[in-house]
Scaffold this active site. Structure first.
Site, PDB file in Angstrom:
ATOM      1  N   TYR A  64     -17.583   3.261  -2.110  1.00 43.01           N
ATOM      2  CA  TYR A  64     -17.143   4.223  -3.116  1.00 43.01           C
ATOM      3  C   TYR A  64     -15.724   3.853  -3.561  1.00 43.01           C
ATOM      4  O   TYR A  64     -14.780   4.624  -3.418  1.00 43.01           O
ATOM      5  CB  TYR A  64     -17.225   5.668  -2.609  1.00 43.01           C
ATOM      6  CG  TYR A  64     -17.551   6.614  -3.739  1.00 43.01           C
ATOM      7  CD1 TYR A  64     -18.831   6.648  -4.285  1.00 43.01           C
ATOM      8  CD2 TYR A  64     -16.593   7.448  -4.300  1.00 43.01           C
ATOM      9  CE1 TYR A  64     -19.139   7.478  -5.349  1.00 43.01           C
ATOM     10  CE2 TYR A  64     -16.888   8.285  -5.359  1.00 43.01           C
ATOM     11  CZ  TYR A  64     -18.163   8.295  -5.865  1.00 43.01           C
ATOM     12  OH  TYR A  64     -18.469   9.120  -6.920  1.00 43.01           O
TER      13      TYR A  64
ATOM     14  N   HIS B  47     -12.200   2.810  -5.125  1.00 41.28           N
ATOM     15  CA  HIS B  47     -11.200   3.295  -6.082  1.00 41.28           C
ATOM     16  C   HIS B  47     -10.130   2.215  -6.164  1.00 41.28           C
ATOM     17  O   HIS B  47     -10.238   1.164  -5.483  1.00 41.28           O
ATOM     18  CB  HIS B  47     -10.634   4.649  -5.636  1.00 41.28           C
ATOM     19  CG  HIS B  47     -10.189   4.685  -4.211  1.00 41.28           C
ATOM     20  ND1 HIS B  47      -9.102   3.981  -3.749  1.00 41.28           N
ATOM     21  CD2 HIS B  47     -10.701   5.318  -3.121  1.00 41.28           C
ATOM     22  CE1 HIS B  47      -8.947   4.184  -2.459  1.00 41.28           C
ATOM     23  NE2 HIS B  47      -9.914   4.985  -2.037  1.00 41.28           N
TER      24      HIS B  47
ATOM     25  N   HIS C 183      -8.889   0.479  -2.932  1.00 42.72           N
ATOM     26  CA  HIS C 183      -9.734  -0.613  -2.420  1.00 42.72           C
ATOM     27  C   HIS C 183      -9.521  -1.891  -3.248  1.00 42.72           C
ATOM     28  O   HIS C 183      -9.411  -2.983  -2.716  1.00 42.72           O
ATOM     29  CB  HIS C 183     -11.218  -0.240  -2.521  1.00 42.72           C
ATOM     30  CG  HIS C 183     -11.640   0.896  -1.664  1.00 42.72           C
ATOM     31  ND1 HIS C 183     -12.060   2.100  -2.186  1.00 42.72           N
ATOM     32  CD2 HIS C 183     -11.726   1.020  -0.317  1.00 42.72           C
ATOM     33  CE1 HIS C 183     -12.390   2.916  -1.197  1.00 42.72           C
ATOM     34  NE2 HIS C 183     -12.191   2.286  -0.055  1.00 42.72           N
TER      35      HIS C 183
ATOM     36  N   LYS D 110      -2.294   4.453   3.408  1.00 41.09           N
ATOM     37  CA  LYS D 110      -2.559   5.894   3.359  1.00 41.09           C
ATOM     38  C   LYS D 110      -3.088   6.323   4.733  1.00 41.09           C
ATOM     39  O   LYS D 110      -2.742   7.376   5.250  1.00 41.09           O
ATOM     40  CB  LYS D 110      -3.581   6.256   2.280  1.00 41.09           C
ATOM     41  CG  LYS D 110      -3.904   7.751   2.297  1.00 41.09           C
ATOM     42  CD  LYS D 110      -4.849   8.152   1.202  1.00 41.09           C
ATOM     43  CE  LYS D 110      -6.256   7.737   1.473  1.00 41.09           C
ATOM     44  NZ  LYS D 110      -6.902   8.515   2.561  1.00 41.09           N
TER      45      LYS D 110
ATOM     46  N   MET E 214      -5.016   7.970  -3.777  1.00 36.92           N
ATOM     47  CA  MET E 214      -6.440   7.709  -4.046  1.00 36.92           C
ATOM     48  C   MET E 214      -7.221   7.731  -2.742  1.00 36.92           C
ATOM     49  O   MET E 214      -6.773   7.216  -1.718  1.00 36.92           O
ATOM     50  CB  MET E 214      -6.604   6.375  -4.747  1.00 36.92           C
ATOM     51  CG  MET E 214      -6.078   6.459  -6.155  1.00 36.92           C
ATOM     52  SD  MET E 214      -6.747   5.189  -7.199  1.00 36.92           S
ATOM     53  CE  MET E 214      -5.802   5.547  -8.684  1.00 36.92           C
TER      54      MET E 214
END
Ligand code: PAF
Length: 283
Positions: free
Chosen positions: A32, A34, A37, A149, A184
């Site tokens: 998935y 964003h 990545h 993050k 993100m």
């Protein structure tokens, strides 16, 4: 771009690359994608001769009440994005091959995991360390890239690599943010439109802590109390933790000297969001 699902096939290809003297860069993900990545892939592309991205939603890093079942998935979109980033191989191992019946071996980093997310997500980092160790053994990378993050995850993996003598360089990459500052995350997908403003409370808190710190407040308790009150003014929020800790050991600190990690986890509706920032005296 090749899509490989079989462990043996991935492992043999990595052996061949290594024999040819190629440097392997690796970005482990749960898919998935964003921009966070994609930034890891871009960095990996620069570092390695070949770039492998894994997509595996690792069941053993989710608690029984967590979002394993509804974790967002979109393989078609992910593989198109990976192709655009010139990824050589997307490795998508099968859950039954990763954890066959009778599977019983786990990797545990014991101290770093007793803080922050480790407290509210027992077993989470054991699941992460185990799957990353398995992926390293299969992909045999020279470089592996992780987003900061997930700062605690980055530290846990670095420690595992050091303690277990994995021959791989761990590279932490800066958090990628939306234009308004929201970090993100695939889990931002869970946010309802009316919760988007509340999700920004994390970034705003970090900025507020930085301002307090830079204007001379070095008492961690006082900064945390201000932040907690601030987050409570946002609807839909439920604080999991607000921490000011040592950036290497993750132990809570009372008085910030040169450097501290400010990290927080807040539930906003269905989404559990995390973010962090290093508070540092500017030289
Ligand atoms: O950060 C993630 O997406 C996951 O925790 C990781 C490192 C791919 C392990 O499953």
């Amino acid at each position: 771009m090749q899509v490989i699902k079989n462990i043996k096939q991935m492992s043999s290809l990595s052996d061949k690359w290594r024999q040819e003297g190629k440097k392997i860069a690796f970005v482990p993900t749960m898919g998935y994608f964003h921009n966070g990545h994609l930034s890891l892939m871009r960095k990996g592309r620069l570092l390695g001769d070949v770039l492998v991205v894994s997509i595996f939603i690792n069941p053993i890093q989710f608690g029984p009440k967590e979002d394993f079942k509804e974790y967002p998935r979109n393989f078609e979109r992910d593989s198109a994005l990976a192709q655009k980033e010139k990824v050589d191989v997307v490795f998508v191992p099968d859950e039954r091959e990763m954890y066959p019946p009778g599977y019983q071996t786990f990797v545990e980093v014991t101290k770093l995991t007793q803080h922050l997310c480790g407290l509210s997500r027992p077993g989470h980092f054991k699941g992460v360390a185990t799957v990353v160790a398995k992926l390293f053994n299969i992909v045999k990378p020279h470089f592996a890239l992780f987003g900061l993050k997930d700062y605690q995850q980055y530290l846990v993996i670095k420690k595992m690599v050091e303690d277990l003598n994995f021959d791989v360089q761990i590279i932490g990459c800066p958090t990628v943010r939306e234009s308004d500052g929201l970090a993100m995350s695939s889990r931002n997908e869970y946010l309802l439109p009316e919760q988007r403003g509340a999700a920004l409370s994390l970034y705003k808190s970090l900025k507020m802590a930085q301002d307090l710190f830079e204007t001379g407040e070095h008492n961690a308790k006082k900064i945390k109390a201000e932040i907690i009150n601030f987050i409570k003014t946002f609807p839909y929020t439920q604080i999991d933790y607000v921490s000011i800790c040592d950036p290497e050991t993750l132990e809570e600190i009372d008085e910030i000297k040169d450097k501290a990690l400010m990290a927080l986890a807040v539930r906003v509706g269905k989404a559990r969001l995390i973010d962090n920032l290093i508070l540092e005296v500017r030289k």
